[in-house]
Scaffold this motif. Structure first.
Motif, PDB file in Angstrom:
ATOM      1  N   ASN A 140      44.928  42.745  -0.001  1.00  0.00           N
ATOM      2  CA  ASN A 140      44.935  42.540  -1.334  1.00  0.00           C
ATOM      3  C   ASN A 140      44.999  40.606  -1.191  1.00  0.00           C
ATOM      4  OD1 ASN A 140      44.750  45.449  -2.535  1.00  0.00           O
ATOM      5  ND2 ASN A 140      45.996  45.177  -1.584  1.00  0.00           N
ATOM      6  N   ASN A 193      50.261  37.564  -0.971  1.00  0.00           N
ATOM      7  CA  ASN A 193      49.987  38.293  -0.080  1.00  0.00           C
ATOM      8  C   ASN A 193      50.702  39.896  -0.959  1.00  0.00           C
ATOM      9  OD1 ASN A 193      52.740  37.291   1.259  1.00  0.00           O
ATOM     10  ND2 ASN A 193      53.026  39.184   1.787  1.00  0.00           N
ATOM     11  N   CYS A 194      50.698  40.774  -1.172  1.00  0.00           N
ATOM     12  CA  CYS A 194      51.236  41.887  -2.240  1.00  0.00           C
ATOM     13  C   CYS A 194      52.187  42.357  -1.623  1.00  0.00           C
ATOM     14  CB  CYS A 194      50.064  43.117  -2.543  1.00  0.00           C
ATOM     15  SG  CYS A 194      49.982  44.364  -0.640  1.00  0.00           S
ATOM     16  N   GLY A 195      52.961  42.930  -0.293  1.00  0.00           N
ATOM     17  CA  GLY A 195      53.995  42.883   0.632  1.00  0.00           C
ATOM     18  C   GLY A 195      54.454  44.749   0.393  1.00  0.00           C
ATOM     19  N   GLU A 196      53.026  45.461  -0.039  1.00  0.00           N
ATOM     20  CA  GLU A 196      53.163  47.114   0.006  1.00  0.00           C
ATOM     21  C   GLU A 196      51.827  47.293   0.920  1.00  0.00           C
ATOM     22  OE1 GLU A 196      52.423  47.682  -3.741  1.00  0.00           O
ATOM     23  OE2 GLU A 196      54.473  46.993  -5.126  1.00  0.00           O
ATOM     24  N   CYS A 197      51.098  46.057   0.976  1.00  0.00           N
ATOM     25  CA  CYS A 197      50.387  47.490   1.954  1.00  0.00           C
ATOM     26  C   CYS A 197      50.350  47.653   3.901  1.00  0.00           C
ATOM     27  CB  CYS A 197      48.083  46.707   1.857  1.00  0.00           C
ATOM     28  SG  CYS A 197      48.568  45.164   2.745  1.00  0.00           S
ATOM     29  N   TRP A 198      49.337  48.520   4.023  1.00  0.00           N
ATOM     30  CA  TRP A 198      50.191  49.056   5.298  1.00  0.00           C
ATOM     31  C   TRP A 198      49.958  47.335   6.498  1.00  0.00           C
ATOM     32  CZ3 TRP A 198      52.266  51.585   8.477  1.00  0.00           C
ATOM     33  CH2 TRP A 198      51.936  51.972   9.737  1.00  0.00           C
ATOM     34  N   GLY A 210      51.058  40.184   6.799  1.00  0.00           N
ATOM     35  CA  GLY A 210      50.948  39.226   5.386  1.00  0.00           C
ATOM     36  C   GLY A 210      49.791  38.251   5.332  1.00  0.00           C
ATOM     37  N   CYS A 252      47.119  40.878   4.781  1.00  0.00           N
ATOM     38  CA  CYS A 252      47.141  41.673   3.408  1.00  0.00           C
ATOM     39  C   CYS A 252      45.944  41.921   3.257  1.00  0.00           C
ATOM     40  CB  CYS A 252      48.048  40.782   2.762  1.00  0.00           C
ATOM     41  SG  CYS A 252      47.613  41.940   0.882  1.00  0.00           S
ATOM     42  N   CYS A 281      50.743  44.259   5.534  1.00  0.00           N
ATOM     43  CA  CYS A 281      52.305  43.872   5.367  1.00  0.00           C
ATOM     44  C   CYS A 281      53.843  44.975   5.489  1.00  0.00           C
ATOM     45  CB  CYS A 281      53.192  43.815   3.794  1.00  0.00           C
ATOM     46  SG  CYS A 281      51.621  42.472   2.245  1.00  0.00           S
ATOM     47  N   GLU A 282      53.300  46.490   5.701  1.00  0.00           N
ATOM     48  CA  GLU A 282      54.732  47.013   5.995  1.00  0.00           C
ATOM     49  C   GLU A 282      54.248  46.376   7.498  1.00  0.00           C
ATOM     50  OE1 GLU A 282      54.498  50.927   5.656  1.00  0.00           O
ATOM     51  OE2 GLU A 282      53.521  50.823   3.134  1.00  0.00           O
TER      52      GLU A 282
END
Length: 338
Positions: free
Chosen positions: A106, A89-94, A101, A104, A96-97
């Motif tokens: 992405n 998972n990217c760790g940055e998308c909504w 994850g 995710c 993941c926030e």
């Protein structure tokens, strides 16, 4: 290194590829020892896997050994045995926030969206490795499958006083059963395959089994003392089964779809409102599931050794995988390099 690639549906090819050398600071090089064969792998082979592109190196249920580590890695050390969390998972998308994850925006799943572990060595982000000092590589290769069930039962919020029905007695259904039992709830499993149902009873994975037929509802009521289940987890991915699962719930019940169907799902709205149902999906699993599963397996609280019905070597995969798909006695197959 030896590598097996699915070039296109029903077409595997072995090759020698270059062993990964350079590592990013947060990466780990691992040697693949054991690989669980998942329904995803079978579906990809037959050309029925969504979100999939060819060619692809399959394999996301992995028991691995740490061979080399990046300059900033502190999570693992060389020589440790690990299960791999294959959800990149990217760790940055909504999503993941919000600690989602597993959903995710992405997401790249190893062996599905990006190349997986049907090769001798693979690079993995260090935080996607889960160490065990006690489990063997074969047990570690089953952790990812177990995570699917653990997360689904978590989503369903199963309590000890629930009456639970698991629909589908394949590996995913088995993983669900394991965690329902750990929560102390009464659980029955329904399937058309009597071999699988017999396996569940023989190995005490369920309290009762039900053969899916025209009298399924009557059998459910008999098993649960005249009551309908408060929780139903459907692990089939079959639209017909998913439609029927809607009818198996008591008022206030929770229906969780663990299996994936490539299409629309419909239900009767008055029946939905009348019983005040909750319908939800369950996707992949989370890091905490991996940690909890490994801990439970290490203490003996959770054992899945009985799952493994077939063991094949890496050299046999291209020939044996399509045969395993139709093998009546199949529960779980594991690939070995040894």
């Amino acid at each position: 290194m030896k590598t097996l690639t699915l070039l296109q549906p029903e077409s595997f090819a072995y090759s020698d590829t270059e062993k990964p050398s350079s590592l990013l600071p947060n990466e780990v090089l691992v040697k693949v020892h054991k690989i669980g064969i998942c329904g995803t792998d079978y579906h990809a082979f037959w050309g029925r896997q969504p979100f999939f592109q060819y060619p692809r190196i399959l394999g996301h249920e992995l028991g691995v050994e740490v061979i080399a580590i990046g300059s900033e890695v502190t999570e693992v050390t060389i020589g440790q045995k690990c299960a791999v969390e294959p959800y990149l998972n990217c760790g940055e998308c909504w999503a993941c926030e919000r600690d989602l994850g597993n959903c995710c925006e992405n997401l790249q799943v190893m062996g599905v969206h990006t190349d997986g572990g049907m090769r001798e060595y693979i690079k993995v982000p260090a935080h996607k490795l889960h160490v065990s000092e006690k489990l063997n590589y074969e047990q570690l290769a089953l952790v990812e499958t177990l995570g699917i069930g653990a997360h689904a039962v978590e989503r369903a919020n199963v309590q000890s006083n629930d009456l639970v029905l698991v629909v589908g007695a394949g590996p995913i259904g088995l993983s669900v059963l394991e965690f329902v039992k750990l929560r102390g709830a009464k659980v029955a499993v329904v399937d058309r395959n009597t071999r699988r149902l017999d396996f569940c009873l023989e190995h005490k994975k369920a309290d009762a089994s039900i053969v899916a037929n025209d009298q399924t509802v009557e059998q459910i009521l008999e098993v649960f003392g005249g009551k309908m289940p408060t929780v139903v987890l459907d692990a089939t991915g079959s639209p017909a089964s998913m439609h029927q699962s809607f009818n198996y719930l008591a008022a206030g019940g929770r229906l969780v779809f663990v299996g994936l169907y490539q299409g629309d799902y419909q239900f009767n709205d008055p029946s939905f409102h009348k019983r005040e149902l909750t319908i939800m999906g369950s996707r992949n699993s989370k890091p905490n599931n991996f940690k909890e599963i490994i801990a439970a397996m290490e203490t003996g609280e959770l054992s899945v050794d009985s799952w493994i019905s077939h063991r094949i070597t890496f050299e046999e995969v291209a020939e044996q995988l399509p045969k395993l798909y139709t093998e009546p006695s199949l529960v779980k197959a594991v690939i070995s390099w040894e």
